[in-house]
Design a protein around this motif. Sequence first.
Motif, short mmCIF file in Angstrom:
data_model
loop_
_atom_site.label_atom_id
_atom_site.label_comp_id
_atom_site.label_asym_id
_atom_site.label_seq_id
_atom_site.Cartn_x
_atom_site.Cartn_y
_atom_site.Cartn_z
N GLN A 118 1.00 -1.35 0.11
CA GLN A 118 -0.06 0.10 0.15
C GLN A 118 0.99 1.20 -0.13
N ALA A 119 0.84 1.87 -1.11
CA ALA A 119 1.80 3.08 -1.20
C ALA A 119 1.24 4.63 -1.12
N ILE A 120 1.82 5.51 -0.79
CA ILE A 120 1.40 6.82 -0.98
C ILE A 120 2.53 7.74 -2.04
N TRP A 121 1.72 8.65 -2.69
CA TRP A 121 2.58 9.46 -3.51
C TRP A 121 2.88 10.80 -2.58
N ILE A 122 3.92 11.21 -2.84
CA ILE A 122 4.51 12.41 -2.03
C ILE A 122 5.37 13.40 -2.68
N ARG A 123 5.35 14.64 -2.46
CA ARG A 123 6.45 15.67 -2.78
C ARG A 123 7.21 16.14 -1.70
N LEU A 124 8.59 16.26 -2.04
CA LEU A 124 9.24 16.72 -0.94
C LEU A 124 9.88 18.16 -1.32
N TYR A 125 9.87 18.92 0.28
CA TYR A 125 10.41 20.16 -0.27
C TYR A 125 11.66 20.56 0.56
N PRO A 126 12.14 21.81 0.11
CA PRO A 126 13.51 22.25 0.80
C PRO A 126 13.49 22.02 2.50
N ASN A 150 6.26 6.81 -2.78
CA ASN A 150 6.39 7.22 -4.23
C ASN A 150 6.55 8.64 -4.21
N VAL A 151 8.11 8.96 -4.06
CA VAL A 151 8.65 10.28 -4.04
C VAL A 151 8.81 11.01 -5.51
N GLU A 152 8.24 12.20 -5.16
CA GLU A 152 8.01 13.02 -6.66
C GLU A 152 9.70 13.37 -7.01
N VAL A 153 10.27 12.95 -7.92
CA VAL A 153 11.65 13.21 -8.08
C VAL A 153 12.15 14.19 -9.22
N PHE A 154 11.18 14.22 -10.44
CA PHE A 154 11.38 15.06 -11.55
C PHE A 154 9.91 15.57 -11.78
N TYR A 155 10.04 16.74 -11.89
CA TYR A 155 8.33 17.57 -12.03
C TYR A 155 8.59 19.01 -12.33
N ASN A 156 7.67 19.71 -13.04
CA ASN A 156 7.72 21.15 -13.15
C ASN A 156 9.01 21.59 -13.56
N GLY A 157 9.92 20.86 -14.17
CA GLY A 157 11.17 21.39 -14.54
C GLY A 157 12.30 21.36 -13.41
N LYS A 158 11.85 20.57 -12.51
CA LYS A 158 12.83 20.49 -11.21
C LYS A 158 13.26 18.96 -11.16
N VAL A 159 14.41 18.89 -10.42
CA VAL A 159 14.68 17.54 -10.10
C VAL A 159 15.31 17.44 -8.76
N LEU A 160 15.13 16.17 -8.02
CA LEU A 160 15.42 15.98 -6.71
C LEU A 160 17.01 15.46 -6.66
#
Length: 531
Positions: A118-126, A150-160
């Motif tokens: 059971q997974a969850i999607w997330i965006r990390l911030y500074p 599931n960590v958002e690594v590449f989105y909206n022209g930004k990369v983690l």
Amino acid sequence: MRLVQFFGARDRVHAGCSPARSTQGKTHQRSLNQRSPRQTVTAALVLSIVGSSLIPGNLHAQTVPYCQQSQTAINQKEMLRQVAAKGNRDAQKRYANLIKQHAAGLRACRRQTWTQTQAIWIRLYPCDVKSGALEAVLDRIVDRGYNQVNVEVFYNGKVLLPANDNPTPWIPVLAGTRAEKTDLLADVIRKGHYRGLKVYAWLFGLNFGASYVRRADKQQTLARNGLGQTSLTANTIPGLSVELGVGNPDEAFIDPYSPQARQDYLQMVQAVAKRQPDGVLFDYVRYPRGYGAASVASKIQDLWVYGEASQQTLLQRAVNYRGMELIRRFLGRGFISGDDLKDLNVLYPNEREPLWQGINPTRLTTSLPLGRRVSLLQSDLWQLSVAHATQGVLDFVNAAVAPVKRWGIPAGVVFFSDGNLSVGRSGFDSRLQPWDRFPSSVEWHPMAYATCGKANCITAQVRRVLQFAPRGTQVKPVLAGIWQQSVSNRPPLEVQMQALQQMAPQIRSISHFAYSWQEPGSDRDRKYCQP
């Protein structure tokens, strides 16, 4: 290159069933949703409450619905985390032991539960680089019973990626902060594993971000339609974003045939894979979708095949100059005429059919009336153009998945179950997302985001994917919603899951969009704080 057989007839949607809403665990889940992210305690209070005798050896959530932790266990761990972050060694030791026990309990619970993952999607911030911030987020995810993030690594022209180890043309998420050299992706993988979580990297696909395509050396990578528009200038609906469905002006779609775009993307995928996530998921593997009539592609100008590389590749699908000239005229005007065929007889008198890849020359005998030949050729040119557009998406997916597989890491594709529908007699959903032809060797993550107020339209979307998935394909549905609450005309998550279990008990993995929906306070505090 072999062209795909387009999926025009595959547009059936079936209804599922919607069970009565369960109230099991309602009180406990409400406490999870209302938990304050700013609980503070003293070391003395923690050590008085959480003595060694109060930490059982098998503390887990087997008796709580969906493997969630009890409120008592949640409070104990959070208090220990806060005191441990202040340097108290005794609290640090007890916190570490509790994390291990929760991880073991979660593993045991998931083995006995319908959804083993059971997974969850997330965006990390500074802000997540601050001491204890990432730990607090991951603890909350474990507390809710999730064993994958599931960590958002590449989105909206930004990369983690850290600023000092970013071989890509995209801007690091932490750029401009004091922590810009921090490898937040590596940190979340390490700290997630410590808590028993699998950590997947979630990447946008053909949506490269406005900052990328606005660079002078990247202009030629943009996808364009027959009106000269790009996704930045056309009225498009990019799809569900992390901001509750609001369109994002930072989104920009590229031409999947662009060699420059592919090279840049593969370089980024390699950098992500090097950090050894447990999987890599590719989202936005499609074209943008327009408003109203523009949501249906019914003529060549509607297709995003007018980018520099896409046009060149389409012309190269001709097998002779006669075919190439017909494709060129069809691209330019949107139709061909009898005069065009007469011109070709003069220009290329020694060339006959076949004209391009995939054409059936037996249909085009010279005995046919000219008008009939024009009609058949024009229909074939339209089918060729649609197949060419979808082949671009397929080629992009296959290229993106290849380096991930070489690292021995599972790969997956995220898609809309209705993104490959035919519309009317000759139209298609403008996203042209040929998910039924995605590799069966990768995970399929269909976004079942239907909004009818009930679960049956959601299960219908998943059922359709299961109907077309080759045997052995791992289908892992994505549900949007919140526990114990209806949102955006969708029933609570537990209602959706119960309906899905009844419809497809063979499914063993599911994910929920998104952490920001379930923990809006935590997400807001992390998003706007100063690192």
